[in-house]
Design a protein around this motif. Structure first.
Motif, mmCIF file in Angstrom:
data_model
loop_
_atom_site.group_PDB
_atom_site.id
_atom_site.type_symbol
_atom_site.label_atom_id
_atom_site.label_comp_id
_atom_site.label_asym_id
_atom_site.label_seq_id
_atom_site.Cartn_x
_atom_site.Cartn_y
_atom_site.Cartn_z
ATOM 1 N N ALA A 155 0.827 -1.212 0.000
ATOM 2 C CA ALA A 155 0.000 0.000 0.000
ATOM 3 C C ALA A 155 0.863 1.264 0.000
ATOM 4 O O ALA A 155 0.598 2.235 -0.707
ATOM 5 N N TYR A 156 1.902 1.224 0.778
ATOM 6 C CA TYR A 156 2.828 2.358 0.828
ATOM 7 C C TYR A 156 3.577 2.499 -0.500
ATOM 8 O O TYR A 156 3.850 3.624 -0.929
ATOM 9 N N ALA A 157 3.896 1.308 -1.160
ATOM 10 C CA ALA A 157 4.622 1.353 -2.421
ATOM 11 C C ALA A 157 3.761 1.983 -3.520
ATOM 12 O O ALA A 157 4.301 2.545 -4.475
ATOM 13 N N SER A 158 2.424 1.893 -3.401
ATOM 14 C CA SER A 158 1.571 2.516 -4.402
ATOM 15 C C SER A 158 1.685 4.040 -4.331
ATOM 16 O O SER A 158 1.496 4.724 -5.332
ATOM 17 N N GLU A 159 2.104 4.589 -3.212
ATOM 18 C CA GLU A 159 2.265 6.026 -3.069
ATOM 19 C C GLU A 159 3.707 6.455 -3.363
ATOM 20 O O GLU A 159 3.927 7.559 -3.871
ATOM 21 N N GLU A 161 7.157 5.759 -5.404
ATOM 22 C CA GLU A 161 7.657 5.056 -6.587
ATOM 23 C C GLU A 161 9.003 4.382 -6.318
ATOM 24 O O GLU A 161 9.253 3.268 -6.775
ATOM 25 N N LYS A 162 9.910 4.977 -5.571
ATOM 26 C CA LYS A 162 11.205 4.383 -5.244
ATOM 27 C C LYS A 162 11.027 3.116 -4.419
ATOM 28 O O LYS A 162 11.700 2.105 -4.638
ATOM 29 N N PHE A 163 10.131 3.191 -3.482
ATOM 30 C CA PHE A 163 9.869 2.026 -2.604
ATOM 31 C C PHE A 163 9.265 0.883 -3.413
ATOM 32 O O PHE A 163 9.570 -0.309 -3.193
ATOM 33 N N ALA A 164 8.419 1.200 -4.377
ATOM 34 C CA ALA A 164 7.816 0.191 -5.237
ATOM 35 C C ALA A 164 8.889 -0.499 -6.068
ATOM 36 O O ALA A 164 8.850 -1.736 -6.277
ATOM 37 N N VAL A 166 12.034 -0.985 -5.190
ATOM 38 C CA VAL A 166 12.770 -1.874 -4.275
ATOM 39 C C VAL A 166 11.970 -3.149 -4.046
ATOM 40 O O VAL A 166 12.522 -4.265 -4.069
ATOM 41 N N LEU A 167 10.665 -3.051 -3.801
ATOM 42 C CA LEU A 167 9.830 -4.240 -3.559
ATOM 43 C C LEU A 167 9.776 -5.117 -4.804
ATOM 44 O O LEU A 167 9.762 -6.357 -4.704
ATOM 45 N N ARG A 168 9.747 -4.531 -5.987
ATOM 46 C CA ARG A 168 9.745 -5.335 -7.221
ATOM 47 C C ARG A 168 11.073 -6.086 -7.388
ATOM 48 O O ARG A 168 11.095 -7.238 -7.877
ATOM 49 N N SER A 169 12.154 -5.474 -7.004
ATOM 50 C CA SER A 169 13.448 -6.144 -7.141
ATOM 51 C C SER A 169 13.529 -7.380 -6.241
ATOM 52 O O SER A 169 14.239 -8.336 -6.531
ATOM 53 N N PHE A 170 12.818 -7.388 -5.136
ATOM 54 C CA PHE A 170 12.791 -8.563 -4.236
ATOM 55 C C PHE A 170 11.612 -9.478 -4.507
ATOM 56 O O PHE A 170 11.440 -10.474 -3.825
ATOM 57 N N GLY A 171 10.790 -9.177 -5.451
ATOM 58 C CA GLY A 171 9.666 -10.024 -5.834
ATOM 59 C C GLY A 171 8.525 -9.954 -4.862
ATOM 60 O O GLY A 171 7.736 -10.905 -4.764
ATOM 61 N N LEU A 172 8.380 -8.857 -4.157
ATOM 62 C CA LEU A 172 7.300 -8.719 -3.177
ATOM 63 C C LEU A 172 6.127 -7.913 -3.728
ATOM 64 O O LEU A 172 5.084 -7.818 -3.078
ATOM 65 N N LEU A 173 6.240 -7.370 -4.856
ATOM 66 C CA LEU A 173 5.162 -6.551 -5.402
ATOM 67 C C LEU A 173 4.585 -7.176 -6.642
ATOM 68 O O LEU A 173 5.157 -7.762 -7.481
#
Length: 173
Positions: A155-159, A161-164, A166-173
């Motif tokens: 939810a926080y990553a949707s707000e 973009e940098k955090f999103a 990082v989460l994509r690089s770890f396969g969490l998004l």
């Protein structure tokens, strides 16, 4: 032997004719009788000597035959002993071969058992570790708040973009 006796007889015949032994050139009746007795005595002596030599030769032949028989018996006995020793060596060889075969069987059985035990231990550890990991993940997902934490991060990553990223690089998004 006969030559010696013949030589003695010839000398006896010639002895009276030699002048230094009486000087007579002829034989008397008495000399002739003495010569006949001497010839008879020599003949008997020669026959006895021949008879003794024949007996001695026969005795020696018998002794040699006995010695030959003893040697033959000893040779046969030695051959039997050698055959017995050969049989014993063959038995020992056979027994040694059987023992070596048995030892190779034991080595094969021990190697097989060791390989099976190591294989079973590896399979068991792998299975238990996989099962434990799956159970741990299930437990964490069931009892833990990790799922909710990941939802919150998404939810926080949707707000942000940098955090999103990082989460994509770890396969969490």
């Amino acid at each position: 032997m006969r030559r010696v006796i013949n030589c003695i007889l010839v000398l006896l015949f010639l002895l009276p004719e030699i002048p230094c032994f009486g000087g007579q050139t002829g034989f008397t009746q008495e000399d002739r009788e003495r010569l006949v007795r001497l010839e008879a005595t020599l003949k008997v002596f020669m026959e006895q000597v021949d008879k003794r030599f024949i007996e001695l030769r026969e005795d020696m032949n018998k002794r040699f035959e006995q010695v030959d028989k003893r040697f033959e018996e000893m040779r046969e006995d030695m051959n039997k002993r050698f055959e017995q020793v050969d049989k014993r060596f063959e038995q020992v060889d056979k027994r040694f071969e059987e023992m070596m075969t048995f030892l190779w069987m034991l080595v094969g059985i021990f190697t097989t058992l060791t390989a099976v035990v190591i294989g079973f231990a590896y399979w068991d550890r792998r299975t238990i570790i996989r099962k434990a990991r799956d159970e741990a993940i299930e437990t964490i997902e069931r009892e833990g708040r990790l799922k909710e934490f990941i939802k919150a991060l998404r939810a926080y990553a949707s707000e942000d973009e940098k955090f999103a990223t990082v989460l994509r690089s770890f396969g969490l998004l």
